[in-house]
Design a protein around this motif. Sequence first.
Motif, PDB file in Angstrom:
ATOM      1  N   ILE A 164     -36.435 -19.288 -23.150  1.00  0.00           N
ATOM      2  CA  ILE A 164     -37.057 -18.505 -22.074  1.00  0.00           C
ATOM      3  C   ILE A 164     -37.474 -19.549 -21.050  1.00  0.00           C
ATOM      4  CG2 ILE A 164     -38.776 -16.832 -21.336  1.00  0.00           C
ATOM      5  CD1 ILE A 164     -39.173 -15.968 -24.182  1.00  0.00           C
ATOM      6  N   ARG A 165     -36.820 -19.529 -19.914  1.00  0.00           N
ATOM      7  CA  ARG A 165     -37.001 -20.612 -18.947  1.00  0.00           C
ATOM      8  C   ARG A 165     -37.970 -20.240 -17.821  1.00  0.00           C
ATOM      9  NH1 ARG A 165     -33.314 -24.769 -18.461  1.00  0.00           N
ATOM     10  NH2 ARG A 165     -33.165 -24.677 -20.717  1.00  0.00           N
ATOM     11  N   ARG A 214     -37.118 -21.617 -27.269  1.00  0.00           N
ATOM     12  CA  ARG A 214     -37.363 -22.880 -26.567  1.00  0.00           C
ATOM     13  C   ARG A 214     -37.941 -22.604 -25.184  1.00  0.00           C
ATOM     14  NH1 ARG A 214     -31.942 -26.482 -27.710  1.00  0.00           N
ATOM     15  NH2 ARG A 214     -32.806 -27.637 -29.471  1.00  0.00           N
ATOM     16  N   VAL A 215     -39.052 -23.277 -24.912  1.00  0.00           N
ATOM     17  CA  VAL A 215     -39.704 -23.135 -23.608  1.00  0.00           C
ATOM     18  C   VAL A 215     -39.772 -24.532 -22.996  1.00  0.00           C
ATOM     19  CG1 VAL A 215     -41.791 -22.389 -22.417  1.00  0.00           C
ATOM     20  CG2 VAL A 215     -41.087 -21.213 -24.512  1.00  0.00           C
ATOM     21  N   LYS A 226     -47.358 -20.894 -19.310  1.00  0.00           N
ATOM     22  CA  LYS A 226     -48.383 -20.162 -20.067  1.00  0.00           C
ATOM     23  C   LYS A 226     -48.034 -18.675 -20.134  1.00  0.00           C
ATOM     24  CE  LYS A 226     -52.423 -23.043 -18.990  1.00  0.00           C
ATOM     25  NZ  LYS A 226     -53.709 -23.034 -18.272  1.00  0.00           N
ATOM     26  N   GLU A 227     -47.513 -18.140 -19.032  1.00  0.00           N
ATOM     27  CA  GLU A 227     -47.130 -16.716 -19.025  1.00  0.00           C
ATOM     28  C   GLU A 227     -46.038 -16.438 -20.054  1.00  0.00           C
ATOM     29  OE1 GLU A 227     -48.220 -15.895 -14.302  1.00  0.00           O
ATOM     30  OE2 GLU A 227     -46.138 -16.225 -14.879  1.00  0.00           O
ATOM     31  N   ILE A 228     -45.135 -17.369 -20.208  1.00  0.00           N
ATOM     32  CA  ILE A 228     -44.070 -17.195 -21.213  1.00  0.00           C
ATOM     33  C   ILE A 228     -44.687 -17.187 -22.613  1.00  0.00           C
ATOM     34  CG2 ILE A 228     -42.024 -18.267 -22.242  1.00  0.00           C
ATOM     35  CD1 ILE A 228     -41.392 -19.382 -19.403  1.00  0.00           C
ATOM     36  N   LEU A 229     -45.596 -18.120 -22.866  1.00  0.00           N
ATOM     37  CA  LEU A 229     -46.248 -18.160 -24.191  1.00  0.00           C
ATOM     38  C   LEU A 229     -47.050 -16.885 -24.433  1.00  0.00           C
ATOM     39  CD1 LEU A 229     -47.430 -21.890 -24.313  1.00  0.00           C
ATOM     40  CD2 LEU A 229     -45.390 -20.895 -25.335  1.00  0.00           C
ATOM     41  N   ASP A 230     -47.690 -16.362 -23.377  1.00  0.00           N
ATOM     42  CA  ASP A 230     -48.421 -15.085 -23.509  1.00  0.00           C
ATOM     43  C   ASP A 230     -47.473 -13.969 -23.944  1.00  0.00           C
ATOM     44  OD1 ASP A 230     -50.778 -16.264 -22.703  1.00  0.00           O
ATOM     45  OD2 ASP A 230     -50.608 -15.624 -20.617  1.00  0.00           O
ATOM     46  N   PHE A 231     -46.304 -13.934 -23.310  1.00  0.00           N
ATOM     47  CA  PHE A 231     -45.302 -12.908 -23.672  1.00  0.00           C
ATOM     48  C   PHE A 231     -44.930 -13.032 -25.153  1.00  0.00           C
ATOM     49  CE2 PHE A 231     -40.813 -12.403 -24.685  1.00  0.00           C
ATOM     50  CZ  PHE A 231     -40.625 -11.051 -24.445  1.00  0.00           C
ATOM     51  N   ILE A 232     -44.698 -14.260 -25.587  1.00  0.00           N
ATOM     52  CA  ILE A 232     -44.273 -14.483 -26.976  1.00  0.00           C
ATOM     53  C   ILE A 232     -45.345 -13.979 -27.938  1.00  0.00           C
ATOM     54  CG2 ILE A 232     -43.775 -16.285 -28.693  1.00  0.00           C
ATOM     55  CD1 ILE A 232     -42.418 -17.850 -26.352  1.00  0.00           C
ATOM     56  N   LYS A 233     -46.583 -14.355 -27.673  1.00  0.00           N
ATOM     57  CA  LYS A 233     -47.684 -13.931 -28.549  1.00  0.00           C
ATOM     58  C   LYS A 233     -47.821 -12.400 -28.537  1.00  0.00           C
ATOM     59  CE  LYS A 233     -51.774 -13.777 -30.587  1.00  0.00           C
ATOM     60  NZ  LYS A 233     -53.000 -14.465 -30.344  1.00  0.00           N
ATOM     61  N   VAL A 242     -41.766 -21.555 -31.914  1.00  0.00           N
ATOM     62  CA  VAL A 242     -41.602 -21.902 -30.498  1.00  0.00           C
ATOM     63  C   VAL A 242     -41.507 -23.415 -30.368  1.00  0.00           C
ATOM     64  CG1 VAL A 242     -42.552 -21.631 -28.179  1.00  0.00           C
ATOM     65  CG2 VAL A 242     -43.204 -20.014 -29.944  1.00  0.00           C
ATOM     66  N   SER A 243     -40.543 -23.859 -29.591  1.00  0.00           N
ATOM     67  CA  SER A 243     -40.443 -25.274 -29.280  1.00  0.00           C
ATOM     68  C   SER A 243     -40.873 -25.457 -27.829  1.00  0.00           C
ATOM     69  CB  SER A 243     -38.987 -25.712 -29.488  1.00  0.00           C
ATOM     70  OG  SER A 243     -38.844 -27.077 -29.284  1.00  0.00           O
TER      71      SER A 243
END
Length: 294
Positions: A164-165, A214-215, A226-233, A242-243
């Motif tokens: 997720i880029r 992978r981020v 951070k927004e990508i990590l929020d989505f994942i959580k 998550v890498s």
Amino acid sequence: MTAPNPLFTYYNNHCSLCGAKCNADRTKVAGLCKAGTSVKVASATLHFGEEPPISGSNGSGTIFLSHCSMSCIYCQNYPISQMGVGNDRTIDWLSNKMLELQSDKAHNINFVTPTHYSFHLYDAVMQARKAGLSIPIVWNTSSFENPETVKFIDEIADIYLADIRYSNDKDALELSGINNYNDIVLKNIKYFFNAKSHLELNGKGIAVKGLLIRVLLLPGRVKECKEILDFIKRELGNETYVSVMSQYVPYYKALQHKELKVRVSKEEYDMVIEHADKLNLENAFIQEIGCMEE
Ligand code: SF4
């Protein structure tokens, strides 16, 4: 009798294998990804630089495919992805190469940037499996498949090593030249997760199935990361593997980009890692700044 390839519909005459759906008749003209009718391969070898559950001690049987459906201005592999360095290979060659890598004790077969060849790879994997291939297939992807195709890709993929880029379409268009990024990629990520769930490891810590996301942190993009990590959580839960990658180096056209011409700073990466901690992401792979190669 060999079963028909379900991806033929998305490939024949009007290609829509990836999210760009450019409709190229690849028998006559290359698509936006610049791929034609045969599979171009840049390298096929054991690789030890992936995350520990993928590379393990024996290495990942990595088949690096030429061209790409995204055109990232910072691609570190741009001679392969954008300039098409590689050699045309047949389905027989691919199938035999997978079996050879398995004989060399690879933990898996790792297709890097496979989306635009998913039609061909479907046949190659089916053929190799009939001939004795038993190690997992890693679909090492930008996640920019046409969402209609992923249920067929899922017949050959065991592990999704999925990027997720971007957290917004504006960045995706400016930096990778693609439209509708969020809609397509987030839909595919959810499909990968629903199909295969969290990464599953064997007794030796080697991945056998599941999703690893992978981020890549880009310079000046802490908020987006951070927004990508929020989505994942939020969507997949805190057990998701998550890498969080710090290895960005300005290559290719990034050297002319005002924000991307520098490396990621330690402060930026620390902010992202703190956020991952705050979200209690239990299975995050963290890097030392600048010490890991893809
Ligand atoms: S895979 Fe290539 S040819 Fe097919 S839709 Fe995507 S860009 Fe076009």
